[in-house]
Motif scaffolding. Sequence first.
Motif, PDB file in Angstrom:
ATOM      1  N   ARG A 129       0.867  -1.066  -0.074  1.00 12.88           N
ATOM      2  CA  ARG A 129      -0.063   0.000  -0.009  1.00 12.88           C
ATOM      3  C   ARG A 129       0.794   1.263  -0.205  1.00 12.88           C
ATOM      4  O   ARG A 129       0.341   2.384   0.272  1.00 12.88           O
ATOM      5  N   TYR A 130       2.174   1.271  -0.370  1.00 13.72           N
ATOM      6  CA  TYR A 130       3.040   2.325  -0.570  1.00 13.72           C
ATOM      7  C   TYR A 130       2.627   3.213  -1.699  1.00 13.72           C
ATOM      8  O   TYR A 130       2.468   2.478  -2.819  1.00 13.72           O
ATOM      9  N   ASP A 131       2.960   4.241  -1.927  1.00 15.09           N
ATOM     10  CA  ASP A 131       3.035   5.260  -3.113  1.00 15.09           C
ATOM     11  C   ASP A 131       4.013   5.061  -3.769  1.00 15.09           C
ATOM     12  O   ASP A 131       4.993   4.369  -3.415  1.00 15.09           O
ATOM     13  N   ALA A 132       4.267   5.700  -5.046  1.00 18.26           N
ATOM     14  CA  ALA A 132       5.256   5.252  -6.213  1.00 18.26           C
ATOM     15  C   ALA A 132       6.530   5.623  -5.344  1.00 18.26           C
ATOM     16  O   ALA A 132       7.781   5.224  -5.477  1.00 18.26           O
ATOM     17  N   GLU A 133       6.648   6.751  -4.896  1.00 17.48           N
ATOM     18  CA  GLU A 133       7.835   7.580  -4.459  1.00 17.48           C
ATOM     19  C   GLU A 133       8.285   6.731  -3.148  1.00 17.48           C
ATOM     20  O   GLU A 133       9.657   6.456  -3.130  1.00 17.48           O
ATOM     21  N   THR A 134       7.663   6.086  -2.244  1.00 17.34           N
ATOM     22  CA  THR A 134       7.929   5.250  -1.219  1.00 17.34           C
ATOM     23  C   THR A 134       8.547   4.080  -1.795  1.00 17.34           C
ATOM     24  O   THR A 134       9.606   3.586  -1.309  1.00 17.34           O
ATOM     25  N   MET A 135       7.680   3.559  -2.768  1.00 22.45           N
ATOM     26  CA  MET A 135       8.198   2.233  -3.156  1.00 22.45           C
ATOM     27  C   MET A 135       9.636   2.279  -3.965  1.00 22.45           C
ATOM     28  O   MET A 135      10.480   1.743  -3.714  1.00 22.45           O
ATOM     29  N   SER A 136       9.760   3.477  -4.778  1.00 25.68           N
ATOM     30  CA  SER A 136      10.863   3.678  -5.093  1.00 25.68           C
ATOM     31  C   SER A 136      12.157   3.898  -4.465  1.00 25.68           C
ATOM     32  O   SER A 136      13.098   3.297  -4.535  1.00 25.68           O
ATOM     33  N   ARG A 137      11.929   4.405  -3.121  1.00 22.35           N
ATOM     34  CA  ARG A 137      12.937   4.744  -2.266  1.00 22.35           C
ATOM     35  C   ARG A 137      13.275   3.294  -1.690  1.00 22.35           C
ATOM     36  O   ARG A 137      14.482   3.137  -1.635  1.00 22.35           O
ATOM     37  N   PHE A 138      12.392   2.542  -1.033  1.00 25.45           N
ATOM     38  CA  PHE A 138      12.464   1.245  -0.387  1.00 25.45           C
ATOM     39  C   PHE A 138      13.225   0.239  -1.525  1.00 25.45           C
ATOM     40  O   PHE A 138      13.905  -0.500  -1.046  1.00 25.45           O
ATOM     41  N   PHE A 139      12.835   0.252  -2.747  1.00 21.43           N
ATOM     42  CA  PHE A 139      13.235  -0.514  -3.816  1.00 21.43           C
ATOM     43  C   PHE A 139      15.030  -0.616  -3.722  1.00 21.43           C
ATOM     44  O   PHE A 139      15.602  -1.449  -3.738  1.00 21.43           O
ATOM     45  N   ALA A 140      15.457   0.704  -4.033  1.00 14.23           N
ATOM     46  CA  ALA A 140      16.576   1.293  -3.818  1.00 14.23           C
ATOM     47  C   ALA A 140      17.506   0.873  -2.773  1.00 14.23           C
ATOM     48  O   ALA A 140      18.677   0.083  -2.782  1.00 14.23           O
ATOM     49  N   GLU A 141      16.853   1.007  -1.396  1.00 21.25           N
ATOM     50  CA  GLU A 141      17.511   0.639  -0.210  1.00 21.25           C
ATOM     51  C   GLU A 141      17.501  -0.997  -0.045  1.00 21.25           C
ATOM     52  O   GLU A 141      18.243  -1.349   0.926  1.00 21.25           O
ATOM     53  N   GLY A 142      16.551  -1.660  -0.591  1.00 21.36           N
ATOM     54  CA  GLY A 142      16.457  -2.890  -0.325  1.00 21.36           C
ATOM     55  C   GLY A 142      16.784  -3.973  -1.409  1.00 21.36           C
ATOM     56  O   GLY A 142      16.373  -5.161  -1.631  1.00 21.36           O
ATOM     57  N   GLY A 143      17.974  -3.506  -1.951  1.00 18.09           N
ATOM     58  CA  GLY A 143      18.691  -4.507  -2.860  1.00 18.09           C
ATOM     59  C   GLY A 143      18.419  -4.211  -4.371  1.00 18.09           C
ATOM     60  O   GLY A 143      18.927  -5.171  -5.053  1.00 18.09           O
ATOM     61  N   GLY A 144      17.605  -3.314  -4.682  1.00 18.74           N
ATOM     62  CA  GLY A 144      17.077  -3.239  -6.090  1.00 18.74           C
ATOM     63  C   GLY A 144      18.103  -2.410  -6.792  1.00 18.74           C
ATOM     64  O   GLY A 144      19.196  -1.894  -6.225  1.00 18.74           O
ATOM     65  N   ASP A 145      18.138  -2.322  -8.010  1.00 20.17           N
ATOM     66  CA  ASP A 145      19.134  -1.624  -9.173  1.00 20.17           C
ATOM     67  C   ASP A 145      18.405  -0.657  -9.967  1.00 20.17           C
ATOM     68  O   ASP A 145      18.474  -0.943 -11.363  1.00 20.17           O
ATOM     69  N   PRO A 146      17.784   0.373  -9.313  1.00 21.50           N
ATOM     70  CA  PRO A 146      16.953   1.323 -10.229  1.00 21.50           C
ATOM     71  C   PRO A 146      18.033   2.027 -11.348  1.00 21.50           C
ATOM     72  O   PRO A 146      17.234   2.296 -12.554  1.00 21.50           O
ATOM     73  N   GLU A 147      19.060   2.095 -11.152  1.00 26.26           N
ATOM     74  CA  GLU A 147      19.980   2.585 -12.178  1.00 26.26           C
ATOM     75  C   GLU A 147      20.368   1.912 -13.312  1.00 26.26           C
ATOM     76  O   GLU A 147      21.172   2.221 -14.203  1.00 26.26           O
ATOM     77  N   ARG A 148      20.231   0.597 -13.058  1.00 23.71           N
ATOM     78  CA  ARG A 148      20.687  -0.581 -14.155  1.00 23.71           C
ATOM     79  C   ARG A 148      20.147  -0.154 -15.586  1.00 23.71           C
ATOM     80  O   ARG A 148      18.978   0.247 -15.945  1.00 23.71           O
ATOM     81  N   PRO A 149      21.011   0.074 -16.480  1.00 24.51           N
ATOM     82  CA  PRO A 149      20.669   0.576 -17.815  1.00 24.51           C
ATOM     83  C   PRO A 149      20.039  -0.763 -18.746  1.00 24.51           C
ATOM     84  O   PRO A 149      20.281  -1.828 -18.381  1.00 24.51           O
ATOM     85  N   GLY A 150      18.980  -0.394 -19.484  1.00 27.44           N
ATOM     86  CA  GLY A 150      18.577  -1.246 -20.326  1.00 27.44           C
ATOM     87  C   GLY A 150      17.135  -1.933 -19.849  1.00 27.44           C
ATOM     88  O   GLY A 150      16.372  -2.450 -20.484  1.00 27.44           O
ATOM     89  N   LYS A 151      16.676  -1.636 -18.730  1.00 28.71           N
ATOM     90  CA  LYS A 151      15.553  -1.854 -17.823  1.00 28.71           C
ATOM     91  C   LYS A 151      14.425  -1.255 -18.599  1.00 28.71           C
ATOM     92  O   LYS A 151      14.584  -0.278 -18.756  1.00 28.71           O
ATOM     93  N   ARG A 152      13.271  -1.894 -18.603  1.00 29.07           N
ATOM     94  CA  ARG A 152      12.014  -1.306 -19.032  1.00 29.07           C
ATOM     95  C   ARG A 152      11.634  -0.137 -18.276  1.00 29.07           C
ATOM     96  O   ARG A 152      11.087   0.855 -18.360  1.00 29.07           O
ATOM     97  N   HIS A 153      11.952  -0.244 -16.747  1.00 35.15           N
ATOM     98  CA  HIS A 153      11.256   0.507 -15.725  1.00 35.15           C
ATOM     99  C   HIS A 153      12.630   0.415 -14.663  1.00 35.15           C
ATOM    100  O   HIS A 153      12.889  -0.638 -14.144  1.00 35.15           O
ATOM    101  N   PRO A 154      12.833   1.557 -14.006  1.00 39.69           N
ATOM    102  CA  PRO A 154      13.821   1.359 -12.844  1.00 39.69           C
ATOM    103  C   PRO A 154      13.520   0.632 -11.743  1.00 39.69           C
ATOM    104  O   PRO A 154      14.273  -0.048 -11.098  1.00 39.69           O
ATOM    105  N   MET A 155      12.215   0.317 -11.576  1.00 40.98           N
ATOM    106  CA  MET A 155      11.885  -0.560 -10.323  1.00 40.98           C
ATOM    107  C   MET A 155      11.467  -2.168 -10.813  1.00 40.98           C
ATOM    108  O   MET A 155      10.934  -2.895  -9.998  1.00 40.98           O
ATOM    109  N   ASP A 156      11.683  -2.500 -12.019  1.00 37.85           N
ATOM    110  CA  ASP A 156      11.746  -3.965 -12.369  1.00 37.85           C
ATOM    111  C   ASP A 156      12.715  -4.692 -11.709  1.00 37.85           C
ATOM    112  O   ASP A 156      13.701  -4.294 -11.436  1.00 37.85           O
ATOM    113  N   ALA A 157      12.335  -6.144 -11.270  1.00 37.87           N
ATOM    114  CA  ALA A 157      13.182  -6.484 -10.383  1.00 37.87           C
ATOM    115  C   ALA A 157      13.762  -7.697 -10.989  1.00 37.87           C
ATOM    116  O   ALA A 157      13.074  -8.373 -11.832  1.00 37.87           O
ATOM    117  N   LEU A 158      14.915  -8.139 -10.634  1.00 37.17           N
ATOM    118  CA  LEU A 158      15.973  -9.219 -11.039  1.00 37.17           C
ATOM    119  C   LEU A 158      15.288 -10.616 -10.503  1.00 37.17           C
ATOM    120  O   LEU A 158      14.978 -10.694  -9.504  1.00 37.17           O
TER     121      LEU A 158
END
Length: 434
Positions: free
Chosen positions: A179-208
């Motif tokens: 139930r988080y908003d997009a901004e909160t999800m984006s922040r937690f994604f980066a803090e929780g092992g995500g790779d939002p800066e990875r080139p070539g992804k369709r969206h920064p928050m897509d998960a490996l």
Amino acid sequence: MRSWSAPDVPALPGDGVPLTLHDTAADRVLPVDTGMVTDAGEVGVYVCGITPYDSTHLGHAATYVAFDLVVRQLLDNGHGVHYVQNITDVDDPLFERADRDGVDWRELGTGQIDLFRSDMEALSVLPPRDYVGAMESVDEVVRMVERLLAVGAAYRLDDEFPDVYVDHTFTAQFGYESRYDAETMSRFFAEGGGDPERPGKRHPMDALVWRAHREGEPAWESPFGPGRPGWHVECSAIATNRLGATFAVQGGGSDLRFPHHEFSAAHAEAAHGVDRMAGHYVHAGMIGLDGTKMSKSLGNLVFVSRLTADGHDPAAVRLGLYEDHYRSDRDWSAEVLERAEQRLERWRRAVAAAGQRPASEVDGLVREVRGALADDLDTPAALALIDAWSRDVTDVTAAADVTAADGPDSPETPDDSAGDRVRTLCASLLGVAL
């Protein structure tokens, strides 16, 4: 992977009370849907396990004790329970700790898993039926990734490392669990092992979901090249392969609310074409030490093995964790442990003297404790009920001693089974040996 030895759970006479739990997705307490059963007709419970790069600390213990209570309440209601837990025995934190300490990552993981098992046994935590390591589930992950690619939810990056990602927008309901908003999800994604800066992804928050092989890392063969599983898809595959595409309870610490549980659910829902993986998403609060959040980075961890090695009764550790509600972020201190040890001693004295109490009072206590625990595991209320009963027993025993000293009047006929009933209550529902 081998689990640990199961403690004795004595049958408690009488009828259980249907369990309600807070569902993070709904943000309210709801009855657990015990109609969401496996093919064998059992209630499915999946709890995310540890990454074995450090000893079992009280944050771990609080989570697994909380879900131990969930399983105990379901059993008390007569349900068969299929409890599954994973262990992430191949992941970056494990490699990093092993490299820091100059040991083989497999050796580090094996040692910490063994210690975790012994801690769970000491705390009388019911073992999962399936205790599954990431390494032994690679084939299951490969099949799920193949399925995600087949339905169009996953895609491969066309570069030096052709990793596989899942398009998080594939499931329209993405975001419902946390139930988080997009901004909160984006922040937690980066803090929780995500790779939002990875080139070539369709969206920064897509998960490996599949990490292509890098030099120096372990790898397994797959139709999309050698590599290893992503974190979130590991739990998706392990859970759904044993409990079905949908099951009753998905649990873990509140730090897993996002991204881990959101993506685990999304991967399963995309692969199996269902709207919701779990009926309940349940999260335990974090544990602090003397007012500061307990974390590996701060070095302020309290380890279960050290507490028991110092002579502290594991039953007192459980009671200390029960002092506040499982969903609350709460503090651990020497004072908490001291209160728990005093409470345990009071209860044991009361049980020893409980032969003077009528059975009807013990039956009432059992009903009330069952009701408290069925109400979203309200352990503070359950402790208060047993505290009050213990005080009553102590007061009546003292009064009876005075009466006996003053004259020959006979007290009410004792019920010699009262103490045993309270012992059964505490062992069965609370996992506390008196």
